[in-house]
Scaffold this active site. Structure first.
Site, PDB file in Angstrom:
ATOM      1  N   GLY A  15       0.809  -1.223   0.000  1.00  0.00           N
ATOM      2  CA  GLY A  15       0.000   0.000   0.000  1.00  0.00           C
ATOM      3  C   GLY A  15       0.836   1.263   0.000  1.00  0.00           C
ATOM      4  N   ASP A  56      -1.629   8.504  -6.552  1.00  0.00           N
ATOM      5  CA  ASP A  56      -0.309   7.901  -6.371  1.00  0.00           C
ATOM      6  C   ASP A  56       0.687   8.447  -7.381  1.00  0.00           C
ATOM      7  OD1 ASP A  56      -1.732   6.485  -4.550  1.00  0.00           O
ATOM      8  OD2 ASP A  56      -1.672   4.582  -5.625  1.00  0.00           O
TER       9      ASP A  56
HETATM   10  C1  GLA Z   1      -4.768   3.111  -4.512  1.00  0.00           C
HETATM   11  C2  GLA Z   1      -5.023   3.868  -5.812  1.00  0.00           C
HETATM   12  C3  GLA Z   1      -5.234   5.364  -5.549  1.00  0.00           C
HETATM   13  C4  GLA Z   1      -6.267   5.603  -4.461  1.00  0.00           C
HETATM   14  C5  GLA Z   1      -5.961   4.751  -3.234  1.00  0.00           C
HETATM   15  C6  GLA Z   1      -7.032   4.853  -2.195  1.00  0.00           C
HETATM   16  O1  GLA Z   1      -3.541   3.491  -3.964  1.00  0.00           O
HETATM   17  O2  GLA Z   1      -3.950   3.698  -6.697  1.00  0.00           O
HETATM   18  O3  GLA Z   1      -5.598   6.000  -6.748  1.00  0.00           O
HETATM   19  O4  GLA Z   1      -7.554   5.383  -4.934  1.00  0.00           O
HETATM   20  O5  GLA Z   1      -5.807   3.386  -3.582  1.00  0.00           O
HETATM   21  O6  GLA Z   1      -7.113   6.136  -1.689  1.00  0.00           O
END
Ligand code: GLA
Length: 392
Positions: free
Chosen positions: A125, A173
């Protein structure tokens, strides 16, 4: 330990002339609202993906080798740019996807040899995928001589992830990896696609705890959350979540039904929390920040249903430490379904805080916790050419 440079030379028998680094990110608040046009508040962190690159005509082929999977070397040429040649979240798909997304814009990747190194755990994550994509985007721009803006680069990387990897991610991200700034969080307005850096208090450390529960986003849960938000928006007869109040969600509870009602309640309350959090951060109101992070986590756990027991134990342990003792907030960070938690703590107690998390985690799950302190760092960058000399 052998340096990445020496490993590259041993692998390819030549010297790289380019180093590209792309950081991971944590998100302080604003989860699962980037893809519905909300504001989010990520921070680029120190763990990163590094590419070492030797430009070679190489018959137009791009050779790829990842130090994480030592025995495999791949040779790619433009005919391989068609989406989905290899199973979904394989690292190679991210690289090929970015090459494909640039090729669509008429920018071809010249022949080269690439070594991939990482201090960023995958599936934790922390945006290792966006880091890999952005690093490849910089590689292509540098070797082709056709650079683009941080926003355009992020959009191409997002397209790669949608079309080649099959994850319908938002833009948070890719933008945080591209635009990260030392000592700052980024207030990103995903509707306007604008970025405002906000300074983090000097005395606060970021503590990241990797639950060790791997999350795969291509497996449908993430897509389900996105589709639920779209369905709820339709029922609410609106075209932007920015126009929807909590009152209107509450009023439409029956029409939404239980599942969509909960998703919608998370969406609107999380949007509100980001506004309040950025004000609290600017005004150094630590207890308020901590409260908003706790509310955000609870909403992700109960309404958006993307947490898991490991993340909940880590967040509870964070709050049990006590704001009066220097704890300034804890939540899950990123998409959830496993992955990591982020904790804000006063620098003077960071080590004892980590010990506290480790012992709570060990007690609850009988496993060791991977936990580290990090700082807000700069976004993806190229190291100037001709400065790399192998130690061999
Ligand atoms: C992942 C996705 C992002 C966002 C997050 C949750 O990291 O790539 O675009 O949606 O989950 O906030």
């Amino acid at each position: 330990m052998i340096s990445d440079l020496d490993q590259f030379c041993a692998q390819y028998g030549c010297t790289p002339s380019l180093r590209i680094e792309a950081p991971g990110r944590v998100n302080l608040i604003g989860e699962h609202i980037d893809y519905i046009g909300g504001c989010v508040m990520p921070v680029a962190i120190e763990p990163k993906i590094t590419l070492l690159v030797a430009p070679e005509s190489n018959g137009g082929k791009i050779e790829l080798w990842s130090a994480e999977q030592e025995d495999t070397k791949y040779k790619i040429s433009p005919k391989d740019f068609t989406p989905k040649t290899i199973p979904e979240e394989h690292w190679l798909n991210y690289a090929i996807g970015v090459m494909g997304a640039y090729a669509e814009q008429g920018v071809m990747t010249p022949g080269c040899r690439v070594g991939i190194f990482s201090t960023l755990p995958a599936g934790a994550g922390l945006s290792s995928s966006a880091a890999l994509e952005t690093a490849f985007a910089l590689l292509i721009e540098e070797l082709s001589g056709q650079s683009c803006s941080i926003l355009e680069r992020a959009l191409r990387c997002q397209r790669a992830e949608h079309e080649w990897v099959g994850v319908p991610c938002g833009i948070m991200d890719q933008l945080s990896v591209g635009a990260g700034l030392k000592n700052h969080a980024l207030l990103i307005d995903c509707q306007e696609q604008s970025i405002k850096p906000v300074r983090l208090p000097k005395e606060l450390n970021l503590v990241v705890a990797d639950s060790g529960v791997k999350h795969a986003l291509a497996d449908g849960e993430y897509r389900e959350r996105r589709q639920a938000c779209e369905a709820a928006l339709e029922i609410l007869h609106e075209n932007s979540w920015r126009n929807i109040s909590l009152e209107s969600v509450l009023k439409n509870q029956d029409a939404l039904g239980d599942r969509l009602f909960k998703r919608a309640r998370h969406a609107v309350t999380e949007m509100q929390r980001v506004n309040e959090f950025s004000d609290a951060l600017i005004n150094n109101q630590i207890p308020k920040m901590a409260q908003l992070m706790q509310d955000s986590h609870n909403s992700l756990r109960d309404d958006f249903e993307v947490s898991c027991p490991e993340l909940d134990v880590l967040v509870d342990a964070g709050f049990a430490f006590g704001v009066e003792k220097g704890h300034a907030g804890s939540r899950m960070t990123g998409a959830g379904f496993g992955g990591s938690t982020i904790h804000l703590v006063h620098e003077s107690i960071a080590s004892s805080f980590i010990e506290h998390l480790r012992s709570r985690y060990q007690k609850a799950f009988g496993r060791e916790l991977n936990c580290f302190i990090t700082q807000a760092s700069d976004g993806a960058r190229l190291q100037p050419l001709n400065t790399l000399k192998p130690a061999l």
